[in-house]
Design an enzyme around this catalytic site. Structure first.
Site, PDB file in Angstrom:
ATOM      1  N   HIS A 199       0.804  -1.094   0.011  1.00 36.86           N
ATOM      2  CA  HIS A 199      -0.033  -0.052   0.139  1.00 36.86           C
ATOM      3  C   HIS A 199       0.939   1.288  -0.023  1.00 36.86           C
ATOM      4  O   HIS A 199       1.925   1.390   0.642  1.00 36.86           O
ATOM      5  CB  HIS A 199      -0.991  -0.112   1.470  1.00 36.86           C
TER       6      HIS A 199
ATOM      7  N   ASN B 255      -2.198  -6.457   6.979  1.00 35.28           N
ATOM      8  CA  ASN B 255      -0.810  -5.574   7.228  1.00 35.28           C
ATOM      9  C   ASN B 255      -0.676  -4.272   6.545  1.00 35.28           C
ATOM     10  O   ASN B 255      -0.917  -4.108   5.267  1.00 35.28           O
ATOM     11  CB  ASN B 255       0.269  -6.434   6.626  1.00 35.28           C
TER      12      ASN B 255
ATOM     13  N   GLY C 189       1.301  -2.425   5.734  1.00 41.05           N
ATOM     14  CA  GLY C 189       2.302  -2.183   4.563  1.00 41.05           C
ATOM     15  C   GLY C 189       2.256  -3.056   3.253  1.00 41.05           C
ATOM     16  O   GLY C 189       2.778  -3.002   2.261  1.00 41.05           O
ATOM     17  N   GLU C 190       1.063  -3.825   3.563  1.00 41.08           N
ATOM     18  CA  GLU C 190       0.947  -4.825   2.442  1.00 41.08           C
ATOM     19  C   GLU C 190      -0.588  -4.356   1.731  1.00 41.08           C
ATOM     20  O   GLU C 190      -0.784  -3.320   1.130  1.00 41.08           O
ATOM     21  CB  GLU C 190       1.033  -6.155   2.714  1.00 41.08           C
ATOM     22  N   MET C 191      -1.666  -5.091   2.149  1.00 38.54           N
ATOM     23  CA  MET C 191      -2.933  -4.621   1.479  1.00 38.54           C
ATOM     24  C   MET C 191      -3.734  -3.480   2.329  1.00 38.54           C
ATOM     25  O   MET C 191      -4.305  -2.790   1.867  1.00 38.54           O
ATOM     26  CB  MET C 191      -3.774  -5.952   1.442  1.00 38.54           C
TER      27      MET C 191
END
Lengths: 332, 332
Positions: free
Chosen positions: B85, B125, B127-129
């Site tokens: 993201h 997460n 930092g991810e989705m």
């Protein structure tokens, strides 16, 4: 209430009558069925599909054509505007790639004359895939499977952007959505759409929507000003003016297709609404000077939902691996 | 030079001899063929596939499981670490989802006990989705096709993260790659691999690589310290220590699968090399204290390339459209 029901019953019978008379004359309808895509060089389509899904055409190795023209979601990304390299947000809503072969030109402002010319744009756009044609080709050249495909399809040892975009465009030409319920009706199946949907279609014609949204793609075949009757709120996006520098092209855009419209929210070049009812209402107001009643909007939307066709059946490609000589992705 | 050729001829005849004796005893090899994935509930697999490709499970509406575990590219993203993201770069190389069902646990540090537990991680997460389970579910709940699928498969009117991750994990369990050339050889087809590839396999066993890379997935079935013999340069990624807080787990990672390894560069948890030859050389040095000769590395890599199996044949899913009630993507 009684009055309303009487009026409704009257309208309904009129519509049904209209439906019957239409049955004998559908070939003359201003909307034409989407033809199947046939007769393509299968090897070229397959190569084009790989390139369409190829993240290595972007600088980061993360973004492919499919990122913004996602074939899972109506050939668009269902975002207000696309996310590009380093999370840059694009300036305009991503148009669907489905049935884009029927467009008179590509991009909202028509700046690319065809799909081949279009495909070259995003690869090298710093805000989108952020690569260069040279870098993209130097990547493909180091991958034996790609080199062999280009050699066997185009007879060339030297890959250029010309072959890359030709293959992508050929794949994109196959991305049509035939056999929507409306098309089945156009082809003579009376039961393919119901009375309310048919009523919606008749309203769509009577109110004048059809004057721009017609033909195979129900749009895509003309440029029109957004705000013909009533000025539209977005006065910053100049549309075709940017291409021609003509004052008469200010706020002029390619009329978008309405095929599969239920799959491609948000709507308009500025994605100002996610609600198809609202989009129809605004269009009537700005383009036709018509204030649609709520039941009219609903019926028109019911009709629009019959324009969803069979989505292309895509076998997800397996891409050939990079080699040690392949330029590496650069995420920054 | 004469000496070298003599030695080479001798080695070759030894290898060929070894090959012959192997033919009668391949069932006892420390590597086992990848079994086909059969017997799954097809409706659940189909739902799981949709969710695996579903960008609306992310806050932005742009990132899906497939973004980082791309089934076009060996089930990984071929990046040093994944892009999350707002273009956040992940801390570790994305492992392949292919054959991940054979792993003793999931993630490099094994912090998830199975695929179901793993699938819940990236969605929430930041930092991810960067979504939350609540948001992801509130999106699915507003989409009738999803609601109906969950109802018919799980018999529930209330979708929870439990069903979402169960469906994703079930789809992932089908992502196996049987019938690699090496597996055909294991199953008795002498001609499936050539003499050099077989020589590579024998070296792989003789040098000790097999002690960690064995079983169906040629890895994935144990945790090992990276730097058994010689300390590895990355001393910041603590691996399994983060899960157990045990000093003995410092720099301990799940041994990655070597299945389809030619498709999943770059290599190691820190993606420090894109070159499989270099990866093999370093592994031997750090894990076995062995300095491989260049021709040995080459043969081992030839063997590793025989581990590429049939990639899952995926029909790209068509995702159901959002409704006006569906929470909108948030790119920021």
């Amino acid at each position: 209430m009684t009055k309303f029901y009487l009026l409704f019953a009257l309208s309904l019978s009129l519509f049904l009558f209209a439906g019957e008379t239409l049955a004998v004359s559908r070939a003359g309808e201003p909307i034409k069925p989407v033809p199947e895509a046939t007769g393509y060089d299968e090897a070229k389509v397959e190569l084009g599909k790989k390139l369409f899904f190829e993240p290595r055409l972007s600088k980061s190795g993360f973004i492919s054509c499919n990122s913004c023209h996602n074939l899972s979601t109506g050939g668009a990304d269902n975002l207000p505007s696309s996310i590009g390299h380093k999370w840059q947000l694009g300036p305009i809503n991503s148009p669907t790639v489905l049935n884009s072969r029927f467009n008179l030109a590509q991009f909202w402002d028509g700046r690319a004359k065809d799909l081949k010319e279009q495909a070259a744009g995003p690869i090298a756009n710093p805000g989108e895939m952020a690569s260069t044609h040279e870098l993209a080709i130097s990547i493909l050249e180091t991958i034996p499977e790609y080199r062999n495909s280009f050699k066997s399809i185009y007879g060339t040892d030297v890959i250029s952007i010309n072959e890359v975009t030709d293959a992508i465009a050929t794949f994109e030409e196959t991305l049509v959505t035939p056999n929507s319920r409306f098309d089945l009706w156009l082809k003579g199946d009376d039961k393919a759409i119901n009375a309310n949907e048919l009523a919606g279609y008749l309203l769509f014609k009577q109110k004048g929507c059809i004057s721009c949204h017609n033909g195979v793609a129900v749009g895509g075949n003309s440029f029109q000003k957004f705000g013909v009757v009533k000025e539209y709120k977005d006065t910053e996006t100049l549309g075709r003016f940017n291409v021609t520098q003509k004052e008469s092209d200010r706020y002029v855009f390619k009329v978008p297709t309405l095929r599969n419209i239920e799959l491609t929210a948000p709507y308009f070049h500025d994605a100002s609404t996610w609600d198809l009812n609202k989009a129809v209402t605004e269009m009537a107001e700005h383009q036709l000077g018509v204030k649609l009643l709520s039941y009219e909007v609903k019926k028109i939307v019911l009709f629009l939902r019959t324009l969803t066709g069979e989505q292309p059946k895509i076998t997800y490609p397996v891409l050939p691996p990079s080699t040690v000589d392949t330029p590496k992705p650069d995420r920054m």
